[in-house]
Design an enzyme around this catalytic site. Structure first.
Site, PDB file in Angstrom:
ATOM      1  N   ARG A 184       0.851  -1.188   0.000  1.00 40.83           N
ATOM      2  CA  ARG A 184       0.000   0.000   0.000  1.00 40.83           C
ATOM      3  C   ARG A 184       0.889   1.242   0.000  1.00 40.83           C
ATOM      4  NH1 ARG A 184      -2.510  -3.319   4.003  1.00 40.83           N
ATOM      5  NH2 ARG A 184      -4.616  -3.999   3.403  1.00 40.83           N
ATOM      6  N   LYS A 208      -2.948  -1.679   7.644  1.00 44.61           N
ATOM      7  CA  LYS A 208      -4.117  -1.084   8.276  1.00 44.61           C
ATOM      8  C   LYS A 208      -4.315  -1.668   9.666  1.00 44.61           C
ATOM      9  CE  LYS A 208      -6.792  -0.028   4.103  1.00 44.61           C
ATOM     10  NZ  LYS A 208      -8.073  -0.262   3.386  1.00 44.61           N
ATOM     11  N   HIS A 279      -2.462   3.168  -6.639  1.00 48.46           N
ATOM     12  CA  HIS A 279      -3.025   1.971  -6.008  1.00 48.46           C
ATOM     13  C   HIS A 279      -3.193   0.834  -7.015  1.00 48.46           C
ATOM     14  CE1 HIS A 279      -4.890  -0.050  -2.640  1.00 48.46           C
ATOM     15  NE2 HIS A 279      -5.915  -0.399  -3.391  1.00 48.46           N
ATOM     16  N   ARG A 282      -0.663  -1.932  -6.868  1.00 51.02           N
ATOM     17  CA  ARG A 282      -0.927  -3.009  -5.904  1.00 51.02           C
ATOM     18  C   ARG A 282      -1.808  -4.079  -6.553  1.00 51.02           C
ATOM     19  NH1 ARG A 282      -1.559  -4.394  -0.376  1.00 51.02           N
ATOM     20  NH2 ARG A 282      -3.680  -4.950   0.251  1.00 51.02           N
ATOM     21  N   HIS A 306      -4.665  -8.582   3.782  1.00 51.40           N
ATOM     22  CA  HIS A 306      -6.113  -8.484   3.877  1.00 51.40           C
ATOM     23  C   HIS A 306      -6.599  -9.159   5.163  1.00 51.40           C
ATOM     24  CE1 HIS A 306      -6.582  -8.010  -0.766  1.00 51.40           C
ATOM     25  NE2 HIS A 306      -6.329  -6.877  -0.169  1.00 51.40           N
ATOM     26  N   TYR A 315      -9.349 -11.300  -7.103  1.00 46.40           N
ATOM     27  CA  TYR A 315      -8.276 -11.637  -8.036  1.00 46.40           C
ATOM     28  C   TYR A 315      -8.442 -13.030  -8.630  1.00 46.40           C
ATOM     29  CZ  TYR A 315      -6.178  -7.568  -5.885  1.00 46.40           C
ATOM     30  OH  TYR A 315      -5.958  -6.297  -5.425  1.00 46.40           O
TER      31      TYR A 315
END
Length: 423
Positions: A184, A208, A279, A282, A306, A315
């Site tokens: 990120r 995050k 982004h 990524r 994630h 994906y």
């Protein structure tokens, strides 16, 4: 008064005071107790200030002609928040969509801010008894596949960073890490020197929610980091106390999020790539790694940081080449109306000949079986084993995960020599 985060030190910001006391206390709760990042808390804070302005306008607490952004979001007490109804929430979502032009994803995030605020008011501090948002569901989001660069476009972008930058070693290294590690933007900017271990070929990232994870570096990443760190060490005026990996050339300090976006956007423009953001790199890393066939969905989830595998599953729908191969392999894929008509005529004409030929083969086989039983068994075995290779599984695809996406060292060295000769 507007509140802005310090991009170089996101945890250090001005105090959140430009809102009602309940909102300010809720944002402090998010940062200190709930463990949310400063950026997440700030986004919730902005969403709740926007809702405060809307409700003041809706309740007639400000002049009708007062511009929305100039409405003071302060001055709302706990009793006011308790008077909010479900209809107010629906009207706010309608306002966001029709007046502000918010997309469904933005509306869902703003609704999540209200959900969190009322959960805090009802369940955490017991200031309210009812939650008007409890029965309000977010709008159904469109399922859009992430946009990503192809392998050739990725190489063009890497090439562009070598010639359209005042600090090519740094910009090239950042793009290499984006494309190979799926970092990120905040993770790359927040990297410190002690987070990198070139001997073990790994780097520590903080994602995050202050979640720490280790990312392993391939050959392209190691080479790019070695070149950049060598150049970084020779920068004049750089303080030994500066621990940021990526720094600005002029101010000799940690590079900001906005500056990275500007550099990547400029390199993309120079490479002729349009419609891509930082982004998207990524997404590119995740897609290309998954398409090699060597990365399963759980490994990709861990690599990208994630929290839920459902986020990573977008994906799994991107293997266009496999879908296309499956469709093209359909035996009816080449059938046309004209060919079907011709085939029907040919079939009618050949029916009699085919029947006679089959009868002849049966008589011939009977004669052979009568005269030589060994040959008959051999023929039967041939019939059973003659076409067994058609059902074999497709061979696994080979990826380039170890080497990674990067320009070879000879290319980089030759271009560096040309730059020195040109200067």
């Amino acid at each position: 008064m507007s509140i802005y985060l310090n991009e170089k030190n996101p945890s250090q910001h001005k105090p959140f005071r430009d809102a009602s006391p309940d909102i300010v206390e809720y944002v402090r709760y998010l940062e200190v107790i709930a463990g949310k990042s400063a950026n997440t808390a700030f986004n919730y804070y902005c969403d709740l200030r926007s809702f405060s302005r809307f409700m003041k306008q809706r309740r007639g607490l400000v002049p009708e002609d007062e511009p929305f952004q100039q409405i003071d979001p302060k001055g709302l007490d706990t009793a006011f928040w308790g008077s909010i109804t479900r209809e107010d929430i629906y009207e706010y979502l309608y306002f966001l969509n029709q007046t502000c032009g918010n997309k469904k994803s933005s509306m869902a995030r703003r609704l999540a801010s209200l959900h969190g605020f009322y959960d805090y008011m009802v369940n955490q501090v017991s200031r309210l008894e009812q939650d008007p948002t409890s029965a309000v569901r977010p709008p159904k989001l469109d399922k859009v596949l992430p946009k990503y660069l192809t392998e050739d476009q990725s190489m063009d972008l890497l090439e562009s960073t070598r010639f359209h930058s005042d600090f090519p070693e740094r910009d090239y290294c950042m793009v290499v890490l984006f494309l190979n590690c799926g970092m990120r933007l905040a993770e790359l900017v927040g990297m410190n020197l002690e987070d990198i271990d070139l001997a073990q070929r790994q780097v520590r990232l903080f994602g995050k929610g202050h979640k720490e994870r280790m990312i392993y570096l391939n050959d392209a990443c190691v080479e790019a980091l070695q070149r950049y760190l060598e150049k970084r060490g020779s920068l004049e005026g750089l303080s030994p106390k500066e621990r940021a990996v990526f720094v600005t050339r002029r101010r000799k300090e940690r590079i900001s999020h906005r500056r990275v976006e500007q550099l990547v956007t400029g390199a993309m423009k120079a490479a002729g790539l349009k419609g891509f953001s930082t982004h998207k790199l990524r997404h590119t890393a995740a897609t290309l790694m998954y398409q090699t066939g060597n990365v399963d969905i759980l490994t990709l989830k861990q690599l990208l940081g994630h929290s839920n595998v459902s986020t990573t599953q977008i994906y799994t729908h991107l293997q266009e080449f496999q879908v296309r191969s499956a469709i093209e392999a359909n035996p009816l894929g080449g059938v046309s109306a004209r060919r079907t008509a011709l085939k029907k005529e040919d079939t009618e004409q050949d029916n009699l000949y085919t029947t006679m030929q089959e009868d002849s083969e049966l008589h011939f086989a009977a004669d052979r079986s009568t005269s030589d039983p060994v040959k008959t068994a051999s023929l039967a075995e041939e019939n059973l084993t003659g076409d067994q290779t058609d059902g074999q599984p497709m061979a696994a695809l080979n990826g380039a995960a170890k080497e990674g996406f990067g320009l070879d060292s000879e290319t980089l060295d030759s271009k560096a020599d040309k730059e020195l000769q040109g200067s």
